[in-house]
Scaffold this motif. Structure first.
Motif, PDB file in Angstrom:
ATOM      1  N   LEU A  85       0.825  -1.200   0.000  1.00  0.00           N
ATOM      2  CA  LEU A  85       0.000   0.000   0.000  1.00  0.00           C
ATOM      3  C   LEU A  85       0.864   1.256   0.000  1.00  0.00           C
ATOM      4  O   LEU A  85       0.503   2.269  -0.609  1.00  0.00           O
ATOM      5  N   ARG A  86       2.007   1.183   0.675  1.00  0.00           N
ATOM      6  CA  ARG A  86       2.908   2.339   0.698  1.00  0.00           C
ATOM      7  C   ARG A  86       3.443   2.636  -0.707  1.00  0.00           C
ATOM      8  O   ARG A  86       3.470   3.794  -1.139  1.00  0.00           O
ATOM      9  N   THR A  87       3.872   1.585  -1.406  1.00  0.00           N
ATOM     10  CA  THR A  87       4.370   1.775  -2.771  1.00  0.00           C
ATOM     11  C   THR A  87       3.290   2.362  -3.667  1.00  0.00           C
ATOM     12  O   THR A  87       3.550   3.242  -4.487  1.00  0.00           O
ATOM     13  N   GLU A  88       2.065   1.899  -3.502  1.00  0.00           N
ATOM     14  CA  GLU A  88       0.952   2.428  -4.286  1.00  0.00           C
ATOM     15  C   GLU A  88       0.722   3.902  -3.974  1.00  0.00           C
ATOM     16  O   GLU A  88       0.517   4.724  -4.879  1.00  0.00           O
ATOM     17  N   ALA A  89       0.768   4.266  -2.680  1.00  0.00           N
ATOM     18  CA  ALA A  89       0.563   5.655  -2.268  1.00  0.00           C
ATOM     19  C   ALA A  89       1.684   6.556  -2.803  1.00  0.00           C
ATOM     20  O   ALA A  89       1.431   7.680  -3.256  1.00  0.00           O
ATOM     21  N   ILE A  90       2.915   6.073  -2.772  1.00  0.00           N
ATOM     22  CA  ILE A  90       4.037   6.843  -3.302  1.00  0.00           C
ATOM     23  C   ILE A  90       3.854   7.046  -4.807  1.00  0.00           C
ATOM     24  O   ILE A  90       4.126   8.126  -5.342  1.00  0.00           O
ATOM     25  N   GLY A  91       3.399   6.008  -5.481  1.00  0.00           N
ATOM     26  CA  GLY A  91       3.147   6.117  -6.922  1.00  0.00           C
ATOM     27  C   GLY A  91       2.119   7.195  -7.231  1.00  0.00           C
ATOM     28  O   GLY A  91       2.283   7.973  -8.180  1.00  0.00           O
ATOM     29  N   HIS A  92       1.053   7.268  -6.430  1.00  0.00           N
ATOM     30  CA  HIS A  92       0.028   8.294  -6.623  1.00  0.00           C
ATOM     31  C   HIS A  92       0.613   9.686  -6.394  1.00  0.00           C
ATOM     32  O   HIS A  92       0.303  10.637  -7.129  1.00  0.00           O
ATOM     33  N   PHE A  93       1.455   9.805  -5.364  1.00  0.00           N
ATOM     34  CA  PHE A  93       2.083  11.093  -5.060  1.00  0.00           C
ATOM     35  C   PHE A  93       2.992  11.527  -6.205  1.00  0.00           C
ATOM     36  O   PHE A  93       2.964  12.687  -6.632  1.00  0.00           O
ATOM     37  N   VAL A  94       3.794  10.606  -6.722  1.00  0.00           N
ATOM     38  CA  VAL A  94       4.702  10.908  -7.832  1.00  0.00           C
ATOM     39  C   VAL A  94       3.912  11.327  -9.074  1.00  0.00           C
ATOM     40  O   VAL A  94       4.273  12.282  -9.767  1.00  0.00           O
ATOM     41  N   GLU A  95       2.831  10.632  -9.343  1.00  0.00           N
ATOM     42  CA  GLU A  95       1.990  10.964 -10.501  1.00  0.00           C
ATOM     43  C   GLU A  95       1.398  12.362 -10.351  1.00  0.00           C
ATOM     44  O   GLU A  95       1.385  13.151 -11.308  1.00  0.00           O
ATOM     45  N   TYR A  96       0.920  12.670  -9.144  1.00  0.00           N
ATOM     46  CA  TYR A  96       0.328  13.987  -8.898  1.00  0.00           C
ATOM     47  C   TYR A  96       1.360  15.089  -9.087  1.00  0.00           C
ATOM     48  O   TYR A  96       1.116  16.092  -9.774  1.00  0.00           O
TER      49      TYR A  96
END
Length: 216
Positions: A114-125
């Protein structure tokens, strides 16, 4: 059970390493066992993959299948916020999971997926925001106000830019870096952070900026 991890630190002054190790130990107390600590001295302005200690850390992780990498803060990865975001994207693309001992706003510390997924969303944003900033730089706020027929002094930043500014501040980015990144004055940043005293208070006395100035 505590997870094995490696740590990467960027020091600016003598004695920093001891203080940073204390912060790491407090963060890792019930979560991680640090096997190795890598360090670069006065390298904050150098891109991460051009630093000896950083590359040694990556090599160690690849050879020992080390997945978890702990940084002191997000801003320690790179002084330039865009470079830092790009590097985080590279890390998660290679299967690493970065953590931050200070100002870790990502969450899911105990759930790597879940952390990797959240970081991915942050990077995309942040990538989307950076692209909008690059497009907006061709037209100044004053020119836009003339084009749209607005009356009065234009705002230094729009709502999306303000949201992004608050986000990068929460990540540990210094006030000086934010001023350069958004091309605004310190007083403008101060006004934006008026409703966020926990973010504004961290740089009272300008101690953080003074430390950065001393490292240049």
């Amino acid at each position: 059970m505590k997870k094995d991890a490696v740590a990467y630190l960027v020091t600016r002054r003598r004695g920093d390493i001891e203080h940073q190790r204390e912060v790491l130990e407090q963060f890792c107390k019930y979560r991680f066992t640090i096997n190795t600590v890598f360090n670069d001295h006065r390298a904050a302005s150098t891109p991460p993959r051009k630093r000896d200690g950083y590359n040694a850390m990556l090599q160690y992780c690849r050879e020992h299948m080390a997945q978890f990498v702990i940084f002191l803060s997000l801003s320690d990865i790179a002084r330039n916020p865009e470079n830092g975001i790009d590097e985080i994207h590279s890390l998660i693309s290679e299967g690493f999971v970065p953590f931050f001992a200070k100002n870790d706003f990502i969450g899911y510390v105990d759930n790597p997926e879940l952390r990797t997924e959240a970081i991915g969303h942050f990077v995309e944003y942040m990538g989307t925001y950076a692209e909008r900033v690059r497009k907006a730089q061709s037209t100044s706020p004053r020119q836009e106000s003339r084009t749209k027929g607005a009356i009065g002094r234009p705002k230094a930043l729009n709502e999306g830019q303000i949201e992004a500014l608050i986000t990068v501040r929460r990540s540990g980015t210094s006030i000086s870096q934010i001023c350069r990144m958004f091309n605004v004055s310190r007083s403008t940043v101060s006004k934006i952070l008026t409703d966020y005293p926990e973010l504004k208070g961290e740089w009272k006395g300008r101690r953080q900026d003074a430390e950065e100035a001393g490292s240049e």
